[in-house]
Write a protein that holds these residues in place. Structure first.
Motif, mmCIF file in Angstrom:
data_model
loop_
_atom_site.group_PDB
_atom_site.id
_atom_site.type_symbol
_atom_site.label_atom_id
_atom_site.label_comp_id
_atom_site.label_asym_id
_atom_site.label_seq_id
_atom_site.Cartn_x
_atom_site.Cartn_y
_atom_site.Cartn_z
ATOM 1 N N HIS A 109 0.873 -1.214 0.023
ATOM 2 C CA HIS A 109 -0.088 -0.103 0.051
ATOM 3 C C HIS A 109 0.776 1.176 0.160
ATOM 4 N N ASP A 110 1.843 1.124 0.648
ATOM 5 C CA ASP A 110 2.733 2.480 0.931
ATOM 6 C C ASP A 110 3.217 2.620 -0.426
ATOM 7 N N ALA A 111 3.845 1.585 -1.139
ATOM 8 C CA ALA A 111 4.508 1.705 -2.396
ATOM 9 C C ALA A 111 3.512 2.192 -3.579
ATOM 10 N N LEU A 112 2.426 1.760 -3.460
ATOM 11 C CA LEU A 112 1.370 2.211 -4.565
ATOM 12 C C LEU A 112 1.001 3.903 -3.946
ATOM 13 N N ARG A 113 0.844 4.121 -2.956
ATOM 14 C CA ARG A 113 0.682 5.414 -2.645
ATOM 15 C C ARG A 113 1.717 6.409 -2.823
ATOM 16 N N ALA A 114 3.117 5.928 -2.785
ATOM 17 C CA ALA A 114 4.080 6.915 -3.001
ATOM 18 C C ALA A 114 4.145 7.197 -4.903
ATOM 19 N N LEU A 115 3.851 5.976 -5.427
ATOM 20 C CA LEU A 115 3.694 6.287 -6.968
ATOM 21 C C LEU A 115 2.488 6.991 -7.399
ATOM 22 N N GLY A 116 1.471 6.752 -6.837
ATOM 23 C CA GLY A 116 0.148 7.197 -7.167
ATOM 24 C C GLY A 116 0.211 9.028 -7.087
ATOM 25 N N GLU A 117 0.987 9.319 -5.764
ATOM 26 C CA GLU A 117 0.729 10.762 -5.664
ATOM 27 C C GLU A 117 1.973 11.371 -6.857
ATOM 28 N N ARG A 118 2.879 10.833 -7.154
ATOM 29 C CA ARG A 118 3.790 10.935 -8.237
ATOM 30 C C ARG A 118 3.007 11.285 -9.542
ATOM 31 N N LEU A 119 2.596 10.303 -9.845
ATOM 32 C CA LEU A 119 1.629 10.035 -11.091
ATOM 33 C C LEU A 119 0.445 11.189 -11.225
ATOM 34 N N VAL A 120 -0.280 11.343 -9.756
ATOM 35 C CA VAL A 120 -1.316 12.530 -9.894
ATOM 36 C C VAL A 120 -0.500 13.463 -10.281
ATOM 37 N N ASN A 121 0.332 14.045 -9.541
ATOM 38 C CA ASN A 121 0.882 15.471 -9.697
ATOM 39 C C ASN A 121 1.316 15.749 -10.840
ATOM 40 N N GLU A 122 2.170 14.820 -11.473
ATOM 41 C CA GLU A 122 3.055 14.826 -12.670
ATOM 42 C C GLU A 122 2.365 14.288 -13.900
ATOM 43 N N ARG A 123 1.227 13.892 -13.735
ATOM 44 C CA ARG A 123 0.604 13.556 -15.046
ATOM 45 C C ARG A 123 -0.678 13.859 -15.184
ATOM 46 N N VAL A 124 -1.582 13.251 -14.086
ATOM 47 C CA VAL A 124 -2.858 13.330 -13.961
ATOM 48 C C VAL A 124 -3.520 14.842 -14.080
ATOM 49 N N VAL A 125 -2.896 15.586 -13.321
ATOM 50 C CA VAL A 125 -3.555 16.842 -13.066
ATOM 51 C C VAL A 125 -3.276 17.831 -14.500
ATOM 52 N N PRO A 126 -1.795 17.890 -14.981
ATOM 53 C CA PRO A 126 -1.603 18.646 -16.001
ATOM 54 C C PRO A 126 -2.044 17.950 -17.450
ATOM 55 N N THR A 127 -2.067 16.738 -17.563
ATOM 56 C CA THR A 127 -2.154 16.272 -18.823
ATOM 57 C C THR A 127 -3.840 15.578 -18.943
ATOM 58 N N LEU A 128 -4.432 15.545 -17.774
ATOM 59 C CA LEU A 128 -6.033 15.344 -17.884
ATOM 60 C C LEU A 128 -6.836 16.243 -17.321
ATOM 61 N N LEU A 129 -6.689 16.539 -15.894
ATOM 62 C CA LEU A 129 -7.558 17.406 -15.200
ATOM 63 C C LEU A 129 -7.615 18.717 -16.005
ATOM 64 N N ALA A 130 -6.409 19.429 -15.836
ATOM 65 C CA ALA A 130 -6.493 20.723 -16.342
ATOM 66 C C ALA A 130 -6.837 21.058 -17.843
ATOM 67 N N PRO A 131 -6.629 20.264 -18.693
ATOM 68 C CA PRO A 131 -7.314 20.322 -20.212
ATOM 69 C C PRO A 131 -8.827 20.229 -20.030
ATOM 70 N N LEU A 132 -9.206 19.157 -19.319
ATOM 71 C CA LEU A 132 -10.874 18.858 -19.273
ATOM 72 C C LEU A 132 -11.450 20.130 -18.710
ATOM 73 N N HIS A 133 -10.774 20.606 -17.482
ATOM 74 C CA HIS A 133 -11.504 21.597 -16.661
ATOM 75 C C HIS A 133 -11.633 22.680 -17.647
ATOM 76 N N GLY A 134 -10.473 23.132 -18.486
ATOM 77 C CA GLY A 134 -10.256 24.260 -19.344
ATOM 78 C C GLY A 134 -11.399 24.026 -20.378
ATOM 79 N N ALA A 135 -11.810 22.870 -20.978
ATOM 80 C CA ALA A 135 -12.663 22.790 -22.017
ATOM 81 C C ALA A 135 -14.084 22.902 -21.583
#
Length: 251
Positions: free
Chosen positions: A219-245
């Motif tokens: 769980h701790d390993a998934l958490r560390a990877l998840g937080e990194r991917l959310v901040n580095e990939r999900v927010v700028p690549t998916l959330l921000a463009p969808l919110h803008g559209a």
């Protein structure tokens, strides 16, 4: 909700699933004892519901971060909705991994996989699929598939998967990025027309596990990877463009 995500979505949540190969024991005393142990730690989890073969313990909506635990025939799931900080999401999940094997007689060899999901809901009306096509594919080679005269996108739900080799103590971790739309006709007929457009990051670490203690470590390993991917990939690549559209379309 985590403050840094508030600008992009209406709700955020972190869910966990422990999937098992064999059916869990269904003894009344065993399950109730586990639920009562969790209630002592999370006092607002006072509601008990039965949905078919599923038993669920949850806190009422609006009572701070909403927490829930669900026991099905071959899985134990949990979720925390709209935590003020991401750290508030993990305590319940970790407690379940420490308690459930002993209350429900789970063997480490019985574990099929451990899954952690980060979810984000964006309030949206109108054609969800058109919003996704505009936000994520406009200007790309795939956009030409959607430029067909008067035709409008009717199913645009991208799903991307990848594998991190040997990420957790030599075990592989699968990661999936998904955008989930709700068809407008269905929403208008049986639900509110503002059913959300959702973005998911799902991380999955397959078993077996040598020791029960390794579940919390995974769980701790998934958490560390998840937080990194959310901040580095999900927010700028998916959330921000969808919110803008959604903002430009008035949805």
């Amino acid at each position: 909700m985590v403050e840094s995500y508030r600008a992009f979505c209406s709700d955020s949540y972190v869910n966990q699933k422990l999937s098992l190969k064999l059916d869990l024991p269904r003894g009344r005393e065993t399950v109730l004892a586990l639920f009562e142990r969790l209630r002592r730690e999370y006092s607002q989890m006072t509601q008990l519901r039965r949905l078919g073969e599923e038993l669920e313990r949850e806190s009422p909506a609006g009572a701070g971060p909403q927490r829930w635990v669900s026991i099905r025939s071959s899985s134990v799931r949990s979720g925390v909705v709209n935590p003020a900080e991401l750290s508030q999401s993990y305590g319940l999940h970790r407690s379940l991994l420490e308690l459930t094997p002993y209350y429900l007689s789970i063997s480490p060899l019985d574990v099929e996989y451990l899954e952690l999901l980060y979810g984000f809901d964006l309030a949206a009306s109108g054609n969800h699929d058109a919003v996704v096509a505009e936000a994520l594919f406009d200007g790309s080679p795939l956009a030409s598939l959607l430029e067909l005269g008067d035709a409008a996108p009717a199913d645009c739900q991208p799903l991307f998967g990848m594998r991190f080799k040997g990420y957790d103590s030599g075990a592989d971790v699968d990661a999936f990025f998904e955008v989930k739309t709700r068809p407008q006709a269905v929403r208008s007929f049986i639900e509110s027309d503002r059913e959300p457009l959702s973005v998911y990051l799902m991380l999955r670490r397959h078993g077996p596990f040598a020791e029960l203690e390794h579940l919390a470590e995974a769980h701790d390993a998934l958490r560390a990877l998840g937080e990194r991917l959310v901040n580095e990939r999900v927010v700028p690549t998916l959330l921000a463009p969808l919110h803008g559209a959604l903002g430009s379309s008035g949805a």
